[in-house]
Motif scaffolding. Structure first.
Motif, PDB file in Angstrom:
ATOM      1  N   ASP A   1       0.716  -1.306  -0.082  1.00 20.62           N
ATOM      2  CA  ASP A   1       0.128   0.084   0.031  1.00 20.62           C
ATOM      3  C   ASP A   1       0.937   1.353   0.039  1.00 20.62           C
ATOM      4  OD1 ASP A   1      -2.237  -1.475  -0.044  1.00 20.62           O
ATOM      5  OD2 ASP A   1      -2.398  -1.585   2.091  1.00 20.62           O
ATOM      6  N   LEU A   2       1.869   1.343   0.663  1.00 23.35           N
ATOM      7  CA  LEU A   2       2.752   2.323   0.802  1.00 23.35           C
ATOM      8  C   LEU A   2       3.633   2.638  -0.325  1.00 23.35           C
ATOM      9  CD1 LEU A   2       4.367   2.048   4.437  1.00 23.35           C
ATOM     10  CD2 LEU A   2       2.488   3.729   3.841  1.00 23.35           C
ATOM     11  N   ASN A   3       3.890   1.569  -1.154  1.00 22.94           N
ATOM     12  CA  ASN A   3       4.439   1.557  -2.459  1.00 22.94           C
ATOM     13  C   ASN A   3       3.491   2.259  -3.389  1.00 22.94           C
ATOM     14  OD1 ASN A   3       6.902   0.711  -4.133  1.00 22.94           O
ATOM     15  ND2 ASN A   3       5.079  -0.481  -5.165  1.00 22.94           N
ATOM     16  N   SER A   4       2.247   1.962  -3.608  1.00 19.92           N
ATOM     17  CA  SER A   4       1.326   2.629  -4.462  1.00 19.92           C
ATOM     18  C   SER A   4       1.231   4.271  -3.926  1.00 19.92           C
ATOM     19  CB  SER A   4      -0.100   1.927  -4.060  1.00 19.92           C
ATOM     20  OG  SER A   4      -0.019   0.633  -4.635  1.00 19.92           O
ATOM     21  N   LEU A   5       1.216   4.332  -2.582  1.00 22.68           N
ATOM     22  CA  LEU A   5       1.116   5.808  -2.142  1.00 22.68           C
ATOM     23  C   LEU A   5       2.394   6.568  -2.474  1.00 22.68           C
ATOM     24  CD1 LEU A   5      -0.619   7.278  -0.124  1.00 22.68           C
ATOM     25  CD2 LEU A   5       0.802   7.067   1.630  1.00 22.68           C
ATOM     26  N   TRP A   6       3.469   6.142  -2.379  1.00 25.21           N
ATOM     27  CA  TRP A   6       4.799   6.828  -2.889  1.00 25.21           C
ATOM     28  C   TRP A   6       4.900   7.189  -4.270  1.00 25.21           C
ATOM     29  CZ3 TRP A   6       8.721   6.151  -5.987  1.00 25.21           C
ATOM     30  CH2 TRP A   6       9.209   4.770  -6.309  1.00 25.21           C
ATOM     31  N   ASN A   7       4.383   6.254  -5.114  1.00 23.18           N
ATOM     32  CA  ASN A   7       4.338   6.466  -6.541  1.00 23.18           C
ATOM     33  C   ASN A   7       3.269   7.348  -6.979  1.00 23.18           C
ATOM     34  OD1 ASN A   7       5.924   4.619  -7.936  1.00 23.18           O
ATOM     35  ND2 ASN A   7       5.039   2.900  -7.050  1.00 23.18           N
ATOM     36  N   LYS A   8       1.946   7.329  -6.430  1.00 21.13           N
ATOM     37  CA  LYS A   8       1.147   8.347  -6.608  1.00 21.13           C
ATOM     38  C   LYS A   8       1.643   9.721  -6.143  1.00 21.13           C
ATOM     39  CE  LYS A   8      -2.235   6.297  -8.689  1.00 21.13           C
ATOM     40  NZ  LYS A   8      -3.147   6.714  -9.785  1.00 21.13           N
ATOM     41  N   THR A   9       1.986   9.784  -5.222  1.00 27.86           N
ATOM     42  CA  THR A   9       2.646  11.239  -4.540  1.00 27.86           C
ATOM     43  C   THR A   9       3.712  11.567  -5.309  1.00 27.86           C
ATOM     44  OG1 THR A   9       2.126  10.428  -2.255  1.00 27.86           O
ATOM     45  CG2 THR A   9       3.679  12.278  -2.600  1.00 27.86           C
ATOM     46  N   GLU A  10       4.605  11.020  -5.923  1.00 32.13           N
ATOM     47  CA  GLU A  10       5.653  11.435  -6.773  1.00 32.13           C
ATOM     48  C   GLU A  10       4.948  11.632  -8.187  1.00 32.13           C
ATOM     49  OE1 GLU A  10       9.830   9.648  -7.853  1.00 32.13           O
ATOM     50  OE2 GLU A  10       8.395   8.509  -8.511  1.00 32.13           O
ATOM     51  N   GLN A  11       3.929  11.014  -8.507  1.00 34.91           N
ATOM     52  CA  GLN A  11       3.361  11.523  -9.949  1.00 34.91           C
ATOM     53  C   GLN A  11       2.662  12.644  -9.730  1.00 34.91           C
ATOM     54  OE1 GLN A  11       0.677   8.195 -11.022  1.00 34.91           O
ATOM     55  NE2 GLN A  11       2.195   6.792 -11.038  1.00 34.91           N
ATOM     56  N   HIS A  12       1.879  13.070  -8.626  1.00 31.07           N
ATOM     57  CA  HIS A  12       1.216  14.093  -8.591  1.00 31.07           C
ATOM     58  C   HIS A  12       2.108  15.285  -8.538  1.00 31.07           C
ATOM     59  CE1 HIS A  12      -2.235  11.710  -6.823  1.00 31.07           C
ATOM     60  NE2 HIS A  12      -2.185  11.858  -8.028  1.00 31.07           N
ATOM     61  N   ALA A  13       3.105  15.266  -7.807  1.00 33.93           N
ATOM     62  CA  ALA A  13       4.289  16.161  -7.739  1.00 33.93           C
ATOM     63  C   ALA A  13       4.851  16.757  -8.916  1.00 33.93           C
ATOM     64  CB  ALA A  13       5.368  15.703  -6.499  1.00 33.93           C
ATOM     65  N   THR A  14       4.898  15.799 -10.014  1.00 38.54           N
ATOM     66  CA  THR A  14       5.698  15.788 -11.063  1.00 38.54           C
ATOM     67  C   THR A  14       4.580  16.381 -12.065  1.00 38.54           C
ATOM     68  OG1 THR A  14       7.167  13.658 -10.858  1.00 38.54           O
ATOM     69  CG2 THR A  14       6.632  14.488 -12.932  1.00 38.54           C
ATOM     70  N   LEU A  15       3.467  16.074 -11.970  1.00 35.65           N
ATOM     71  CA  LEU A  15       2.382  16.515 -12.888  1.00 35.65           C
ATOM     72  C   LEU A  15       2.117  18.262 -12.331  1.00 35.65           C
ATOM     73  CD1 LEU A  15       0.510  16.035 -14.972  1.00 35.65           C
ATOM     74  CD2 LEU A  15      -1.181  15.013 -13.305  1.00 35.65           C
ATOM     75  N   GLU A  16       2.252  18.470 -11.091  1.00 41.97           N
ATOM     76  CA  GLU A  16       2.163  19.756 -10.614  1.00 41.97           C
ATOM     77  C   GLU A  16       3.036  20.595 -11.228  1.00 41.97           C
ATOM     78  OE1 GLU A  16       1.484  22.223  -6.343  1.00 41.97           O
ATOM     79  OE2 GLU A  16       0.751  20.246  -6.537  1.00 41.97           O
ATOM     80  N   GLN A  17       4.595  20.002 -11.269  1.00 37.71           N
ATOM     81  CA  GLN A  17       5.679  20.663 -11.670  1.00 37.71           C
ATOM     82  C   GLN A  17       5.429  20.967 -13.023  1.00 37.71           C
ATOM     83  OE1 GLN A  17       8.836  21.457 -10.465  1.00 37.71           O
ATOM     84  NE2 GLN A  17       9.083  22.463 -12.532  1.00 37.71           N
ATOM     85  N   ILE A  18       4.835  20.289 -13.971  1.00 39.11           N
ATOM     86  CA  ILE A  18       4.485  20.531 -15.349  1.00 39.11           C
ATOM     87  C   ILE A  18       3.523  21.533 -15.571  1.00 39.11           C
ATOM     88  CG2 ILE A  18       4.195  19.301 -17.442  1.00 39.11           C
ATOM     89  CD1 ILE A  18       5.319  17.059 -16.613  1.00 39.11           C
ATOM     90  N   THR A  19       2.363  21.291 -14.968  1.00 42.34           N
ATOM     91  CA  THR A  19       1.318  22.260 -15.242  1.00 42.34           C
ATOM     92  C   THR A  19       1.062  23.311 -14.465  1.00 42.34           C
ATOM     93  OG1 THR A  19      -0.123  20.750 -13.595  1.00 42.34           O
ATOM     94  CG2 THR A  19      -0.175  19.973 -15.768  1.00 42.34           C
ATOM     95  N   VAL A  20       1.876  23.557 -13.463  1.00 41.64           N
ATOM     96  CA  VAL A  20       1.474  24.648 -12.576  1.00 41.64           C
ATOM     97  C   VAL A  20       2.853  25.523 -12.512  1.00 41.64           C
ATOM     98  CG1 VAL A  20       1.105  25.583 -10.157  1.00 41.64           C
ATOM     99  CG2 VAL A  20      -0.294  23.597 -11.085  1.00 41.64           C
ATOM    100  N   CYS A  21       3.929  24.891 -12.109  1.00 39.60           N
ATOM    101  CA  CYS A  21       5.571  25.556 -11.886  1.00 39.60           C
ATOM    102  C   CYS A  21       5.910  26.054 -13.233  1.00 39.60           C
ATOM    103  CB  CYS A  21       6.116  24.512 -11.197  1.00 39.60           C
ATOM    104  SG  CYS A  21       5.696  24.331  -9.308  1.00 39.60           S
ATOM    105  N   GLU A  22       5.823  24.969 -14.261  1.00 38.49           N
ATOM    106  CA  GLU A  22       6.416  25.566 -15.437  1.00 38.49           C
ATOM    107  C   GLU A  22       5.253  26.648 -15.992  1.00 38.49           C
ATOM    108  OE1 GLU A  22       8.903  24.571 -17.605  1.00 38.49           O
ATOM    109  OE2 GLU A  22       9.592  24.209 -15.533  1.00 38.49           O
ATOM    110  N   ARG A  23       4.377  26.716 -16.014  1.00 37.45           N
ATOM    111  CA  ARG A  23       3.498  27.727 -16.487  1.00 37.45           C
ATOM    112  C   ARG A  23       3.625  29.127 -15.793  1.00 37.45           C
ATOM    113  NH1 ARG A  23      -2.154  24.586 -16.831  1.00 37.45           N
ATOM    114  NH2 ARG A  23      -2.811  26.331 -17.877  1.00 37.45           N
ATOM    115  N   LEU A  24       3.633  28.861 -14.460  1.00 33.17           N
ATOM    116  CA  LEU A  24       4.032  30.224 -13.627  1.00 33.17           C
ATOM    117  C   LEU A  24       5.575  30.555 -14.148  1.00 33.17           C
ATOM    118  CD1 LEU A  24       2.771  29.307 -10.002  1.00 33.17           C
ATOM    119  CD2 LEU A  24       1.963  31.065 -11.651  1.00 33.17           C
ATOM    120  N   ASP A  25       6.416  29.492 -14.071  1.00 35.62           N
ATOM    121  CA  ASP A  25       7.764  30.097 -14.764  1.00 35.62           C
ATOM    122  C   ASP A  25       7.738  30.959 -16.122  1.00 35.62           C
ATOM    123  OD1 ASP A  25       9.915  29.733 -13.244  1.00 35.62           O
ATOM    124  OD2 ASP A  25      10.018  27.632 -13.558  1.00 35.62           O
TER     125      ASP A  25
END
Length: 508
Positions: free
Chosen positions: A345-369
């Motif tokens: 369960d924790l393995n699924s959790l960290w995978n999802k957390t990493e995916q969401h952080a990476t997606l936020e980097q692309i769709t939010v941080c990069e566009r703010l940049d």
């Protein structure tokens, strides 16, 4: 032709093509119409027939005639000869849909003509700007030089249909030439260079170069320039040297623009808005910069949380496999099975957390940049003008005053007529310099006026960035909560073991 285009008979594609060809629902320019026909892959004879039937009247094409054009093109692509009779005998529910191919050239030409129509108004939304080009910059497989490793980038342009290899110094050469060619336009800063770099720095710089070239390739005043086209399409080597050799003597925009001589006519009557806009942009730089730092921190926390959860998952997995010898209690094997389940369960959790952080980097941080790059570019532009053009103007005026003073003193002292004549010649030359400086000053203010409108167009992205952030957070919390819910039964089994132990200890 009296063809009735009822709402039910018009395919959605027709409306989409009209939106591509028409600016603000206005009649379509004949050049745009011609470019559209060129995408149809029909013979020149067939296209000429269509042009004569429903082509431009007084240089433009109406919505109805565009729809008729699309129907005629579709019929011609199926082997029918274009004619009015096809409409008269048509009995289907919906008119046929033509095969048009890539319409990017049509979009770009429409935008070009819309800019020429009213030089004082940008008239472009952010969506229009994004249609000017789509750029991609990727790291090429690393090559080793004689002494040092160097990074190369694969640069692709959708508008140019090109794919080239560039080094960082090639970008530097383009940046320097753009500042010389377009001194009164927003030229964003390049990401920094570092002699010793790691994978994280290289990826950060790649993203920065991608944003930079995207902004340049979508700049309405720059995107069609030969300098940029050379950078995006040339397949040769040593680009940084050849591009300098070819374009270093190119005149700046003031010398080549059709609007340079009468730029003053395009300026707002109240020029105080320029100072106001400059202060507003400076405030926006501070606000968006702060938002960007907060978004970056949030992504970093997400990645750190994912890493910690991964480590925790490994520890539970280790607990599930460790052999601690003979134990009288029979509960340890049950607990170990639970540890293994929790680890998954924790393995699924960290995978999802990493995916969401990476997606936020692309769709939010990069566009703010991207938005921040535009705002900082505007601020830098205003500072360049204050330090450069304004100072040059003051220097020219001071020189003129000095010449006049020398002439007056020479006349009073009875100086040689030839000397006075030389001073008058110099004064005349200096007057020409000042006149040119005033024209250049008007043109620079006009450019800043247009660049401010460009900034306003990019500010439209804030709403979609906020929407993306909200959507991502909702999705992230929902998915992570579901994973935790899946872990509840396993956790309860552990708790039941602990509770049984506590009950046993209490009864004894």
């Amino acid at each position: 032709m009296t063809t009735d285009f009822s709402a039910g008979s018009i395919p959605v594609t027709y409306r989409e093509v009209y939106a591509i060809c028409s600016h603000n629902d206005e009649p379509i320019h004949k050049d745009v119409y011609q470019k559209l026909l060129a995408q149809c892959k029909l013979s020149s004879d067939v296209l000429k027939v269509i042009w004569n039937l429903v082509g431009p009247v007084e240089g433009t094409v109406t919505r109805t005639n565009l729809y008729k054009t699309l129907a005629l093109v579709a019929w011609a692509q199926h082997g029918k000869k274009p004619s009015n009779k096809l409409f008269e005998t048509f009995s289907g529910k919906e008119y046929p849909i033509p095969q048009l191919g890539d319409l990017s050239p049509v979009k770009n030409l429409k935008i070009y003509h819309s800019l020429q129509k009213n030089p004082a108004v940008l008239g472009l939304s952010y969506l229009d700007i994004t249609q000017l080009d789509t750029i991609n910059v990727e790291l090429a497989p690393e090559k080793k030089g004689i002494f040092l490793k160097h990074s190369e980038y694969i640069v692709t342009s959708q508008r140019c249909n090109s794919k080239v290899t560039r080094r960082y110094n090639d970008f530097v050469a383009l940046y320097e030439l753009l500042l010389s060619r377009f001194p009164y336009r927003i030229i964003p800063r390049l990401p920094p260079k570092r002699i010793v770099s790691d994978a994280h720095f290289l990826e950060s710089r790649r993203r920065g170069l991608h944003r930079w070239l995207t902004l340049i390739s979508r700049h309405p005043a720059i995107c069609y320039d030969g300098l940029l086209m050379f950078f995006l399409t040339d397949q040769g080597t040593d680009v940084q040297y050849r591009i300098r050799d070819i374009f270093r003597r190119a005149p700046d925009e003031f010398m080549t623009s059709d609007h340079a001589a009468n730029a003053k006519d395009y300026l707002p009557k109240d020029c105080s808005e320029f100072a106001s806009n400059r202060e507003q942009v400076r405030s926006l730089v501070h606000i968006i910069g702060k938002m960007k730092l907060l978004a970056d921190s949030d992504v970093e926390r997400g990645l750190a949380c994912a890493k910690d959860t991964e480590v925790l998952s490994h520890q539970f997995k280790a607990l599930g496999t460790i052999n601690i010898g003979q134990i009288s209690s029979t509960k340890w094997p049950i607990m170990q099975k639970g540890f293994t389940d929790i680890s998954r369960d924790l393995n699924s959790l960290w995978n999802k957390t990493e995916q969401h952080a990476t997606l936020e980097q692309i769709t939010v941080c990069e566009r703010l940049d991207l938005l921040l790059d535009v705002l900082v570019g505007h601020r830098d532009l205003c500072e360049r003008l204050e330090k450069g053009l304004a100072q040059d103007h003051q220097t020219a005026l001071a020189k003129m005053l000095s010449l006049k003073k020398r002439k007056i003193q020479g006349v009073i002292r009875g100086a040689d007529p030839d000397t006075v004549e030389q001073l008058e010649t110099k004064m005349l030359m200096q007057e020409n310099v000042i006149t040119n400086m005033e024209l250049r000053s008007d043109f620079s203010i006009y450019c800043v006026h247009m660049e401010t409108q460009l900034v306003h167009a990019y500010l439209e992205t804030l709403s979609s960035i906020l929407s993306s952030l909200i959507s991502l957070r909702m999705r992230s919390h929902t998915e992570l909560a579901n994973i935790w819910k899946q872990a509840i039964p396993t956790a309860e089994r552990y708790l039941s073991v602990d509770q049984n132990i506590q009950k046993s200890n209490g009864s004894s």
